[in-house]
Write a protein that holds these residues in place. Structure first.
Motif, PDB file in Angstrom:
ATOM      1  N   VAL A   4       6.719  18.292  24.166  1.00 43.05           N
ATOM      2  CA  VAL A   4       8.358  19.020  23.992  1.00 43.05           C
ATOM      3  C   VAL A   4       7.297  20.284  24.834  1.00 43.05           C
ATOM      4  O   VAL A   4       6.862  21.128  24.838  1.00 43.05           O
ATOM      5  CB  VAL A   4       8.786  19.838  22.701  1.00 43.05           C
ATOM      6  CG1 VAL A   4       9.378  20.686  22.245  1.00 43.05           C
ATOM      7  CG2 VAL A   4       8.998  18.245  22.129  1.00 43.05           C
ATOM      8  N   GLU A   5       8.351  20.750  25.716  1.00 42.94           N
ATOM      9  CA  GLU A   5       7.913  22.029  26.389  1.00 42.94           C
ATOM     10  C   GLU A   5       9.225  22.741  26.930  1.00 42.94           C
ATOM     11  O   GLU A   5      10.032  22.700  27.189  1.00 42.94           O
ATOM     12  CB  GLU A   5       7.253  21.717  28.395  1.00 42.94           C
ATOM     13  CG  GLU A   5       7.083  20.051  27.994  1.00 42.94           C
ATOM     14  CD  GLU A   5       6.555  19.810  29.891  1.00 42.94           C
ATOM     15  OE1 GLU A   5       5.783  19.631  29.900  1.00 42.94           O
ATOM     16  OE2 GLU A   5       7.491  19.829  30.603  1.00 42.94           O
ATOM     17  N   GLN A   6       8.047  24.004  26.599  1.00 44.03           N
ATOM     18  CA  GLN A   6       9.261  25.626  25.578  1.00 44.03           C
ATOM     19  C   GLN A   6       8.742  26.090  26.525  1.00 44.03           C
ATOM     20  O   GLN A   6       7.657  26.109  26.925  1.00 44.03           O
ATOM     21  CB  GLN A   6       8.796  25.546  24.459  1.00 44.03           C
ATOM     22  CG  GLN A   6      10.137  26.673  23.845  1.00 44.03           C
ATOM     23  CD  GLN A   6       9.761  26.817  22.194  1.00 44.03           C
ATOM     24  OE1 GLN A   6       8.245  26.269  21.788  1.00 44.03           O
ATOM     25  NE2 GLN A   6       9.706  28.047  21.768  1.00 44.03           N
ATOM     26  N   CYS A  23      13.725  24.427  25.424  1.00 42.76           N
ATOM     27  CA  CYS A  23      13.063  23.513  25.397  1.00 42.76           C
ATOM     28  C   CYS A  23      13.492  22.430  26.240  1.00 42.76           C
ATOM     29  O   CYS A  23      14.719  21.942  25.872  1.00 42.76           O
ATOM     30  CB  CYS A  23      13.499  23.978  23.828  1.00 42.76           C
ATOM     31  SG  CYS A  23      12.797  22.310  23.131  1.00 42.76           S
ATOM     32  N   ASN A  24      12.922  21.699  26.548  1.00 41.07           N
ATOM     33  CA  ASN A  24      12.619  20.332  26.955  1.00 41.07           C
ATOM     34  C   ASN A  24      11.666  19.566  26.292  1.00 41.07           C
ATOM     35  O   ASN A  24      10.848  19.687  26.004  1.00 41.07           O
ATOM     36  CB  ASN A  24      12.261  19.950  28.748  1.00 41.07           C
ATOM     37  CG  ASN A  24      13.098  20.621  29.513  1.00 41.07           C
ATOM     38  OD1 ASN A  24      13.269  22.272  29.852  1.00 41.07           O
ATOM     39  ND2 ASN A  24      14.688  20.154  30.764  1.00 41.07           N
ATOM     40  N   TYR A  25      12.453  17.927  26.169  1.00 47.78           N
ATOM     41  CA  TYR A  25      11.543  17.310  25.639  1.00 47.78           C
ATOM     42  C   TYR A  25      11.519  15.928  26.091  1.00 47.78           C
ATOM     43  O   TYR A  25      12.124  15.019  26.908  1.00 47.78           O
ATOM     44  CB  TYR A  25      12.344  17.229  23.623  1.00 47.78           C
ATOM     45  CG  TYR A  25      13.625  16.531  23.740  1.00 47.78           C
ATOM     46  CD1 TYR A  25      14.460  17.540  24.210  1.00 47.78           C
ATOM     47  CD2 TYR A  25      14.373  15.453  23.817  1.00 47.78           C
ATOM     48  CE1 TYR A  25      16.281  17.603  23.744  1.00 47.78           C
ATOM     49  CE2 TYR A  25      15.708  14.764  23.338  1.00 47.78           C
ATOM     50  CZ  TYR A  25      16.502  16.301  23.841  1.00 47.78           C
ATOM     51  OH  TYR A  25      17.566  15.941  23.459  1.00 47.78           O
ATOM     52  N   SER A  26      11.081  15.030  25.310  1.00 48.64           N
ATOM     53  CA  SER A  26      10.535  13.716  26.910  1.00 48.64           C
ATOM     54  C   SER A  26      11.523  12.398  26.106  1.00 48.64           C
ATOM     55  O   SER A  26      10.785  11.021  26.958  1.00 48.64           O
ATOM     56  CB  SER A  26       9.092  13.499  26.886  1.00 48.64           C
ATOM     57  OG  SER A  26       8.688  13.469  26.043  1.00 48.64           O
ATOM     58  N   SER A  84      11.953  40.357  16.934  1.00 47.53           N
ATOM     59  CA  SER A  84      10.426  40.052  17.017  1.00 47.53           C
ATOM     60  C   SER A  84      10.318  39.129  16.613  1.00 47.53           C
ATOM     61  O   SER A  84       9.804  39.005  15.193  1.00 47.53           O
ATOM     62  CB  SER A  84      10.457  41.034  17.679  1.00 47.53           C
ATOM     63  OG  SER A  84      10.467  41.941  18.268  1.00 47.53           O
ATOM     64  N   ALA A  85       9.458  37.660  16.660  1.00 48.17           N
ATOM     65  CA  ALA A  85       8.945  37.079  16.388  1.00 48.17           C
ATOM     66  C   ALA A  85       8.624  35.914  17.085  1.00 48.17           C
ATOM     67  O   ALA A  85       8.817  36.093  18.741  1.00 48.17           O
ATOM     68  CB  ALA A  85      10.043  36.157  15.421  1.00 48.17           C
ATOM     69  N   THR A  86       7.970  34.595  16.729  1.00 47.25           N
ATOM     70  CA  THR A  86       7.439  33.347  17.602  1.00 47.25           C
ATOM     71  C   THR A  86       8.626  32.532  17.330  1.00 47.25           C
ATOM     72  O   THR A  86       8.577  32.098  15.685  1.00 47.25           O
ATOM     73  CB  THR A  86       5.845  33.074  17.429  1.00 47.25           C
ATOM     74  OG1 THR A  86       5.109  33.813  17.997  1.00 47.25           O
ATOM     75  CG2 THR A  86       6.304  31.812  18.896  1.00 47.25           C
ATOM     76  N   TYR A  87       9.278  31.697  17.804  1.00 52.75           N
ATOM     77  CA  TYR A  87      10.261  30.981  18.776  1.00 52.75           C
ATOM     78  C   TYR A  87       9.884  29.501  18.977  1.00 52.75           C
ATOM     79  O   TYR A  87       9.411  29.499  19.424  1.00 52.75           O
ATOM     80  CB  TYR A  87      12.096  30.785  19.437  1.00 52.75           C
ATOM     81  CG  TYR A  87      12.260  32.601  18.774  1.00 52.75           C
ATOM     82  CD1 TYR A  87      11.967  33.921  18.577  1.00 52.75           C
ATOM     83  CD2 TYR A  87      12.861  32.405  17.447  1.00 52.75           C
ATOM     84  CE1 TYR A  87      12.463  34.474  18.208  1.00 52.75           C
ATOM     85  CE2 TYR A  87      13.681  33.867  17.140  1.00 52.75           C
ATOM     86  CZ  TYR A  87      13.525  34.562  16.898  1.00 52.75           C
ATOM     87  OH  TYR A  87      13.522  35.799  16.858  1.00 52.75           O
ATOM     88  N   PHE A  88       9.893  28.641  17.789  1.00 54.89           N
ATOM     89  CA  PHE A  88       9.649  27.097  17.920  1.00 54.89           C
ATOM     90  C   PHE A  88      11.240  26.152  18.385  1.00 54.89           C
ATOM     91  O   PHE A  88      11.810  26.265  17.123  1.00 54.89           O
ATOM     92  CB  PHE A  88       8.605  26.452  17.251  1.00 54.89           C
ATOM     93  CG  PHE A  88       7.031  27.280  16.908  1.00 54.89           C
ATOM     94  CD1 PHE A  88       6.645  28.080  16.299  1.00 54.89           C
ATOM     95  CD2 PHE A  88       6.379  27.019  18.682  1.00 54.89           C
ATOM     96  CE1 PHE A  88       5.743  28.553  16.268  1.00 54.89           C
ATOM     97  CE2 PHE A  88       5.175  27.556  17.962  1.00 54.89           C
ATOM     98  CZ  PHE A  88       4.730  28.185  16.708  1.00 54.89           C
ATOM     99  N   PHE A  98       5.798  19.647  18.013  1.00 56.48           N
ATOM    100  CA  PHE A  98       6.119  21.863  18.041  1.00 56.48           C
ATOM    101  C   PHE A  98       6.263  21.485  19.930  1.00 56.48           C
ATOM    102  O   PHE A  98       5.399  21.002  20.658  1.00 56.48           O
ATOM    103  CB  PHE A  98       5.607  21.705  17.555  1.00 56.48           C
ATOM    104  CG  PHE A  98       5.729  22.162  16.050  1.00 56.48           C
ATOM    105  CD1 PHE A  98       5.516  21.161  15.058  1.00 56.48           C
ATOM    106  CD2 PHE A  98       6.517  23.563  15.096  1.00 56.48           C
ATOM    107  CE1 PHE A  98       5.858  21.411  13.834  1.00 56.48           C
ATOM    108  CE2 PHE A  98       6.777  23.457  13.990  1.00 56.48           C
ATOM    109  CZ  PHE A  98       5.938  22.514  13.127  1.00 56.48           C
ATOM    110  N   GLY A  99       7.168  22.604  20.658  1.00 55.86           N
ATOM    111  CA  GLY A  99       7.102  22.811  21.563  1.00 55.86           C
ATOM    112  C   GLY A  99       5.936  23.608  21.162  1.00 55.86           C
ATOM    113  O   GLY A  99       5.389  24.379  19.836  1.00 55.86           O
ATOM    114  N   THR A 100       5.579  24.849  22.476  1.00 54.64           N
ATOM    115  CA  THR A 100       4.729  25.906  22.734  1.00 54.64           C
ATOM    116  C   THR A 100       4.689  26.917  21.995  1.00 54.64           C
ATOM    117  O   THR A 100       3.716  28.012  21.576  1.00 54.64           O
ATOM    118  CB  THR A 100       4.541  25.809  23.892  1.00 54.64           C
ATOM    119  OG1 THR A 100       5.550  26.407  24.887  1.00 54.64           O
ATOM    120  CG2 THR A 100       3.162  24.899  24.645  1.00 54.64           C
ATOM    121  N   GLY A 101       5.913  27.147  21.721  1.00 52.13           N
ATOM    122  CA  GLY A 101       6.974  28.421  20.988  1.00 52.13           C
ATOM    123  C   GLY A 101       6.934  29.944  21.946  1.00 52.13           C
ATOM    124  O   GLY A 101       6.086  29.357  22.946  1.00 52.13           O
TER     125      GLY A 101
END
Lengths: 108, 113
Positions: A4-6, A23-26, A84-88, A98-101
């Protein structure tokens, strides 16, 4: 390998601006979730996307899913500091991958 | 409204100690997961379980084991804690097959000294 690439990894944006996180997933499984994490805290569910063309909105955030492109987006409209936060993005293939965030900082 | 509870918020242990991290969920979920989260490395899956007494290795199982004797409880065990296991540990649970989202515990920040 399941991926999962973010992107972007880090996003600094001014209040009132719009932006999109990608967000790309494989794999072929089409369950995609978005979570938010505040510093030092756990993960809070934002959206569950289960089918092609699914679009969900909550406040200034809108998430969509394109299963043919294996792409999900999280669009931020008129950003405010509270976002403001980290989004996954998280892909569910029975394991949660999980993506990288994306660390989002919104400044005045 | 508690859904996933981890036994400790903060934990400090000595190198070589056996450490137990407990996770309990009240949603009757089949799936349970343990992740560790480190700066720059994101969330990495340690172990997961689809059912009682079942376990599957995740991406980084070395140095860890798990136990699931009851459906609601999933324990992560550090057999002999080392300083490189200092991390934030997150437990999650999700229902099997429905696509409903996973719920996460509040996290355990473990420091091994």
């Amino acid at each position: 390998e399941l991926k999962v690439e973010q992107n972007p990894l880090f996003l600094s944006m001014q209040e009132g601006k719009n932006y999109t996180i990608y967000c790309n997933y494989s794999t072929t499984s089409d369950r995609l979730y978005w979570y938010r994490q505040d510093p030092g805290k756990s993960l809070e569910s934002l959206f569950v996307l289960l089918s092609n063309g699914a679009v969900k909105q909550e406040g200034r955030l809108m998430a969509s899913l394109d299963t043919k492109a294996r792409l999900s987006t999280l669009h931020i409209t008129a950003a405010v500091h509270d976002l403001s936060a980290t989004y996954f993005c998280v892909h569910n293939t029975d394991k949660l991958i999980f993506g990288t965030g994306t660390r989002l900082q919104v400044f005045p | 409204d508690v859904k996933v509870t981890q036994s400790s918020r903060y934990l400090v242990k000595r190198t070589g100690e056996k450490v137990f991290l407990e996770c309990v969920q009240d949603m009757d979920h089949e799936n349970m997961f343990w992740y560790r989260q480190d700066p720059g490395l994101g969330l990495r899956l340690i172990y997961f379980s689809y059912d009682v007494k079942m376990k599957e290795k995740g991406d980084i199982p070395e140095g860890y084991s798990v136990s699931r004797e009851k459906k609601e409880r999933f324990s992560l065990i550090l057999e002999s804690a080392s300083t490189n296991q200092t991390s934030m540990y997150l437990c999650a649970s999700s229902p099997y097959g429905t696509g409903d989202e996973a719920f996460f515990g509040q996290g355990t920040r473990l420091t091994v000294v």
